[in-house]
Design a protein around this motif. Structure first.
Motif, PDB file in Angstrom:
ATOM      1  N   GLU A  31      62.979  17.694  47.149  1.00 46.25           N
ATOM      2  CA  GLU A  31      62.012  18.516  46.405  1.00 46.25           C
ATOM      3  C   GLU A  31      61.970  18.097  44.942  1.00 46.25           C
ATOM      4  OE1 GLU A  31      63.104  22.494  47.485  1.00 46.25           O
ATOM      5  OE2 GLU A  31      61.740  22.472  49.216  1.00 46.25           O
ATOM      6  N   LYS A  32      63.125  17.779  44.403  1.00 47.68           N
ATOM      7  CA  LYS A  32      63.188  17.311  42.990  1.00 47.68           C
ATOM      8  C   LYS A  32      62.417  15.995  42.845  1.00 47.68           C
ATOM      9  CE  LYS A  32      66.266  19.131  39.830  1.00 47.68           C
ATOM     10  NZ  LYS A  32      65.085  19.854  39.531  1.00 47.68           N
ATOM     11  N   MET A  33      62.611  15.091  43.856  1.00 45.47           N
ATOM     12  CA  MET A  33      61.910  13.801  43.787  1.00 45.47           C
ATOM     13  C   MET A  33      60.397  13.980  43.856  1.00 45.47           C
ATOM     14  SD  MET A  33      64.386  11.504  46.172  1.00 45.47           S
ATOM     15  CE  MET A  33      63.694   9.900  46.037  1.00 45.47           C
ATOM     16  N   PHE A  34      59.973  15.060  44.501  1.00 43.83           N
ATOM     17  CA  PHE A  34      58.525  15.286  44.637  1.00 43.83           C
ATOM     18  C   PHE A  34      57.918  16.010  43.427  1.00 43.83           C
ATOM     19  CE2 PHE A  34      56.637  13.833  48.579  1.00 43.83           C
ATOM     20  CZ  PHE A  34      57.767  13.293  49.194  1.00 43.83           C
ATOM     21  N   GLU A  35      58.765  16.444  42.482  1.00 39.98           N
ATOM     22  CA  GLU A  35      58.204  17.146  41.312  1.00 39.98           C
ATOM     23  C   GLU A  35      57.185  16.283  40.555  1.00 39.98           C
ATOM     24  OE1 GLU A  35      61.510  18.752  39.093  1.00 39.98           O
ATOM     25  OE2 GLU A  35      61.888  20.291  40.634  1.00 39.98           O
ATOM     26  N   PRO A  36      57.521  15.011  40.230  1.00 39.85           N
ATOM     27  CA  PRO A  36      56.490  14.210  39.524  1.00 39.85           C
ATOM     28  C   PRO A  36      55.261  13.937  40.376  1.00 39.85           C
ATOM     29  CG  PRO A  36      58.439  12.872  40.039  1.00 39.85           C
ATOM     30  CD  PRO A  36      58.791  14.296  40.360  1.00 39.85           C
ATOM     31  N   ILE A  37      55.440  13.886  41.687  1.00 43.99           N
ATOM     32  CA  ILE A  37      54.288  13.626  42.575  1.00 43.99           C
ATOM     33  C   ILE A  37      53.349  14.838  42.526  1.00 43.99           C
ATOM     34  CG2 ILE A  37      53.586  13.254  44.978  1.00 43.99           C
ATOM     35  CD1 ILE A  37      56.365  11.874  45.391  1.00 43.99           C
ATOM     36  N   ARG A  38      53.946  16.018  42.624  1.00 40.08           N
ATOM     37  CA  ARG A  38      53.108  17.230  42.631  1.00 40.08           C
ATOM     38  C   ARG A  38      52.559  17.500  41.232  1.00 40.08           C
ATOM     39  NH1 ARG A  38      57.119  19.259  47.137  1.00 40.08           N
ATOM     40  NH2 ARG A  38      55.700  19.091  48.919  1.00 40.08           N
ATOM     41  N   ALA A  39      53.308  17.049  40.196  1.00 40.75           N
ATOM     42  CA  ALA A  39      52.838  17.267  38.822  1.00 40.75           C
ATOM     43  C   ALA A  39      51.686  16.319  38.487  1.00 40.75           C
ATOM     44  CB  ALA A  39      53.986  17.046  37.844  1.00 40.75           C
ATOM     45  N   PHE A  40      51.677  15.144  39.100  1.00 43.99           N
ATOM     46  CA  PHE A  40      50.605  14.169  38.797  1.00 43.99           C
ATOM     47  C   PHE A  40      49.238  14.782  39.088  1.00 43.99           C
ATOM     48  CE2 PHE A  40      47.877  11.380  41.477  1.00 43.99           C
ATOM     49  CZ  PHE A  40      47.166  10.795  40.444  1.00 43.99           C
ATOM     50  N   LYS A  41      49.129  15.407  40.238  1.00 42.80           N
ATOM     51  CA  LYS A  41      47.820  15.995  40.614  1.00 42.80           C
ATOM     52  C   LYS A  41      48.049  16.899  41.814  1.00 42.80           C
ATOM     53  CE  LYS A  41      44.048  13.606  40.256  1.00 42.80           C
ATOM     54  NZ  LYS A  41      43.236  14.512  39.439  1.00 42.80           N
ATOM     55  N   LYS A  42      47.420  18.068  41.810  1.00 43.82           N
ATOM     56  CA  LYS A  42      47.570  18.962  42.957  1.00 43.82           C
ATOM     57  C   LYS A  42      46.728  18.407  44.116  1.00 43.82           C
ATOM     58  CE  LYS A  42      46.949  23.849  44.192  1.00 43.82           C
ATOM     59  NZ  LYS A  42      47.916  23.834  45.255  1.00 43.82           N
ATOM     60  N   PRO A  43      47.378  18.101  45.232  1.00 43.40           N
ATOM     61  CA  PRO A  43      46.578  17.587  46.356  1.00 43.40           C
ATOM     62  C   PRO A  43      45.728  18.689  46.990  1.00 43.40           C
ATOM     63  CG  PRO A  43      48.952  17.480  46.840  1.00 43.40           C
ATOM     64  CD  PRO A  43      48.801  18.214  45.556  1.00 43.40           C
ATOM     65  N   ALA A  44      44.643  18.293  47.635  1.00 42.23           N
ATOM     66  CA  ALA A  44      43.809  19.277  48.353  1.00 42.23           C
ATOM     67  C   ALA A  44      44.566  19.802  49.573  1.00 42.23           C
ATOM     68  CB  ALA A  44      42.505  18.613  48.783  1.00 42.23           C
ATOM     69  N   LEU A  45      45.503  19.013  50.082  1.00 41.23           N
ATOM     70  CA  LEU A  45      46.335  19.440  51.211  1.00 41.23           C
ATOM     71  C   LEU A  45      47.728  18.854  50.999  1.00 41.23           C
ATOM     72  CD1 LEU A  45      45.558  19.472  54.957  1.00 41.23           C
ATOM     73  CD2 LEU A  45      47.336  17.926  54.174  1.00 41.23           C
ATOM     74  N   ASP A  46      48.730  19.689  51.151  1.00 47.32           N
ATOM     75  CA  ASP A  46      50.111  19.239  50.965  1.00 47.32           C
ATOM     76  C   ASP A  46      50.922  19.696  52.186  1.00 47.32           C
ATOM     77  OD1 ASP A  46      52.740  18.823  50.267  1.00 47.32           O
ATOM     78  OD2 ASP A  46      52.547  19.572  48.225  1.00 47.32           O
ATOM     79  N   PHE A  47      51.109  18.793  53.129  1.00 49.06           N
ATOM     80  CA  PHE A  47      51.859  19.111  54.351  1.00 49.06           C
ATOM     81  C   PHE A  47      53.264  18.496  54.300  1.00 49.06           C
ATOM     82  CE2 PHE A  47      48.331  19.917  57.800  1.00 49.06           C
ATOM     83  CZ  PHE A  47      48.083  21.158  57.219  1.00 49.06           C
ATOM     84  N   VAL A  48      53.758  18.219  53.095  1.00 46.29           N
ATOM     85  CA  VAL A  48      55.067  17.585  52.993  1.00 46.29           C
ATOM     86  C   VAL A  48      56.158  18.656  53.045  1.00 46.29           C
ATOM     87  CG1 VAL A  48      56.574  16.146  51.575  1.00 46.29           C
ATOM     88  CG2 VAL A  48      54.118  15.673  51.658  1.00 46.29           C
ATOM     89  N   GLY A  49      57.104  18.480  53.934  1.00 44.03           N
ATOM     90  CA  GLY A  49      58.203  19.434  54.095  1.00 44.03           C
ATOM     91  C   GLY A  49      59.234  18.888  55.049  1.00 44.03           C
ATOM     92  N   PRO A  50      60.259  19.671  55.383  1.00 41.46           N
ATOM     93  CA  PRO A  50      61.296  19.178  56.293  1.00 41.46           C
ATOM     94  C   PRO A  50      60.742  18.954  57.699  1.00 41.46           C
ATOM     95  CG  PRO A  50      61.978  21.212  55.183  1.00 41.46           C
ATOM     96  CD  PRO A  50      60.527  21.034  54.905  1.00 41.46           C
ATOM     97  N   ILE A  51      61.078  17.859  58.300  1.00 47.94           N
ATOM     98  CA  ILE A  51      60.581  17.535  59.652  1.00 47.94           C
ATOM     99  C   ILE A  51      61.583  16.592  60.328  1.00 47.94           C
ATOM    100  CG2 ILE A  51      59.114  15.651  58.729  1.00 47.94           C
ATOM    101  CD1 ILE A  51      57.108  16.283  60.990  1.00 47.94           C
ATOM    102  N   PRO A  52      61.906  16.831  61.610  1.00 48.46           N
ATOM    103  CA  PRO A  52      62.794  15.886  62.300  1.00 48.46           C
ATOM    104  C   PRO A  52      62.136  14.510  62.399  1.00 48.46           C
ATOM    105  CG  PRO A  52      62.466  17.891  63.603  1.00 48.46           C
ATOM    106  CD  PRO A  52      61.483  17.940  62.467  1.00 48.46           C
ATOM    107  N   GLN A  53      62.934  13.475  62.374  1.00 49.07           N
ATOM    108  CA  GLN A  53      62.406  12.107  62.380  1.00 49.07           C
ATOM    109  C   GLN A  53      61.399  11.871  63.516  1.00 49.07           C
ATOM    110  OE1 GLN A  53      63.195   9.373  64.521  1.00 49.07           O
ATOM    111  NE2 GLN A  53      62.234   7.771  63.284  1.00 49.07           N
TER     112      GLN A  53
END
Ligand SMILES: Cc1cc2nc3c(=O)[nH]c(=O)nc-3n(C[C@H](O)[C@H](O)[C@H](O)COP(=O)(O)OP(=O)(O)OC[C@H]3O[C@@H](n4cnc5c(N)ncnc54)[C@H](O)[C@@H]3O)c2cc1C
Length: 467
Positions: free
Chosen positions: A282-304
């Motif tokens: 989640e910390k690594m994704f802070e700059p990604i989410r700060a760059f621009k709010k996506p219209a859809l964000d489905f990033v989260g925990p998921i089994p491989q």
């Protein structure tokens, strides 16, 4: 086709096999000759459903002795349909399907007919994985032998960078093993050289501790695509290996889980995959989410295996596919402008463009350590026109060709063999670059008569160039 392939020789072949031989007169012939890409409509002479190594040896000897064109089918996913050919004898490996995880050694051995879904299922039970592609129905055979790019490339390297050994039936019918210690030249060639060197009946891979990922797609408005690409081109190259993200142009499918306001909208997206535990990710994704709010964000925990199978329902077997590809070093502003132009004209819901990073761990393997040459490119780019309707064949092919023509001048030269259709000898040479000569010499040693030639073919050195 061989003139002397008569009823008696086919009958004799049947007696020697445990698996079935399917002929054009059999009820299931049409089903058996189908490959994943429905644009391919090849009519082989015989299909052998091999069940073990002994069957493969019999079939290789039969093809050589009877001088029949031989095609090897793993998962049948190849873009150009290289698992089948007109008038050919097809060795279908699908029934050689087994997996064995050795948790102590952290390895997995898999039969030559496995798909990646089979492998993911087996290894996930131990909290481990082999890096592969992005569709779990793809065959282990073709994907591995061509290289293997996917969600874990930046962390774990290409699939071939995790290959420890292979069981191979050679053109002369002999069974050998190839590894760093045994038939090392063959092992070098198998890692990127495709199906040119023999039939691989089993692969042994090193396992990586990859279990629950923090991963999924983020979509952005197409009007923001140029800005997103310009940010992405630097961000992903500088990112830590734990973070992978491939860029895509896509059309949002018209159904759940996608919100209705996005249905059938053309968008740009990045499909992320982070191997760090959730809090760190989640910390690594802070700059990604700060760059621009996506219209859809489905990033989260998921089994491989969940990530590996995420796109399977959108791309079932039986669609029409037309592929074009290149390696890319840089995404210049001019290239990005062309990309956006073609994204706006994506002809169908399934058509897409992907840019897969091949930096990180994959780039730290030397260009000549395996046959896979483009270690210093930053992306493998692929534009694919896709649709269920055969009537759209021309439309989707033209879009992919025009898109490729516009972007090719910005490319690094060759293309990833697994993303190519039939583009001829020069293109194969460009792809292997400085490794081509060595591949041709190894081909001359292991397959001097080019028995294995239904593939991105490497001619044995000493043979004449095709007219
Ligand atoms: C929807 C889709 C998504 C894809 N995504 C990715 C991706 O994310 N990453 C990636 O790297 N690639 C990807 N690919 C490309 C894929 O790697 C190739 O299509 C690959 O050739 C498929 O392997 P296969 O065994 O299913 O194919 P097949 O059509 O069965 O075979 C392909 C070639 O490999 C040879 N071959 C297959 N198995 C063996 C074997 N055991 N021994 C000797 N030769 C063999 C065949 O002779 C043939 O020349 C994708 C393809 C599709 C259709």
């Amino acid at each position: 086709m061989s003139n002397h392939l008569n009823k008696e020789s086919v009958h004799e072949l049947k007696q020697k096999l445990r698996g079935r031989i399917i002929e054009p007169t059999d009820k299931d012939y049409d089903e058996a000759r189908k490959v994943y890409n429905a644009m391919i409509d090849k009519k082989p002479r015989l299909i052998a459903k091999c069940v073990d190594v002994a069957d493969v040896i019999v079939c290789v000897n039969f093809a050589r002795e009877n001088k029949i064109l031989l095609a090897i089918r793993g998962g049948g996913h190849n873009a150009g349909g290289l698992g089948v050919s007109d008038d050919a004898f097809v060795i279908d490996l699908a029934a050689i399907k087994y997996t064995r995880v050795d948790p102590a050694a952290q390895t997995v051995t898999v039969g030559g007919g496995c798909t990646w879904a089979d492998v993911d299922h087996a290894t996930h039970a131990f909290g481990m994985a082999v890096p592969s592609g992005i569709i779990s129905t793809t065959g282990v055979g073709g994907l591995t032998l061509g290289g293997g790019i996917g969600h874990l490339t930046r962390k774990c390297g290409l699939t071939i960078d995790n290959l420890l050994s292979a069981d191979v039936v050679l053109a002369n019918g002999k069974f050998v093993q190839a590894s760093a210690d045994e038939n090392a030249d063959l092992f070098w060639a198998l890692r990127g050289g495709g199906g040119n060197f023999g039939v691989v009946t089993a692969f042994t891979f090193r396992l990586n501790k990859v279990d629950i990922l923090y991963a999924g797609p983020m979509f952005y408005e197409l009007s923001e695509a140029a800005e997103v690409m310009k940010w992405y081109r630097k961000f992903i190259v500088d990112a830590p290996d734990d973070l992978n993200g491939w860029f895509a142009f896509l059309t949002v499918p018209p159904g759940p889980p996608f919100p209705e306001n996005l249905h059938l909208k053309k968008m740009s997206g990045i499909i992320w995959c982070c191997t760090k535990p959730q809090a760190e990710a989640e910390k690594m994704f802070e700059p990604i989410r700060a760059f621009k709010k996506p219209a859809l964000d489905f990033v989260g925990p998921i089994p491989q295996p969940g990530l590996q199978g995420m796109f399977d329902p959108i791309y079932p077997p039986g669609l029409q596919w037309y592929w074009r590809a290149d390696f890319v070093n840089e995404l210049s502003d001019d290239a990005i402008a062309q990309h956006v132009r073609f994204a706006q004209t994506m002809p169908t819901m399934h058509s897409t463009m992907h840019l897969y990073p091949i930096n990180g761990a994959a780039a730290r393997v030397g260009k000549d350590e395996t046959a896979w040459n483009y270690r210093d490119a930053n992306w493998a780019q692929v534009m694919v026109g896709v649709d269920p309707d055969p009537a759209k064949k021309e439309t989707i092919s033209k879009w992919a060709k025009d898109y490729f023509d516009a972007l090719h001048p910005f490319s690094a030269g060759g293309a990833y063999v697994n993303f190519m259709m039939d583009e001829g000898e020069d293109r194969v040479k460009a792809t292997y670059g400085g490794n081509y000569q060595r591949l041709a010499q190894i081909k001359a040693k292991y397959d001097p008569t080019n028995l294995f030639r239904v593939n991105q073919n490497i001619k044995p050195s000493g043979t004449k160039r095709a007219a």
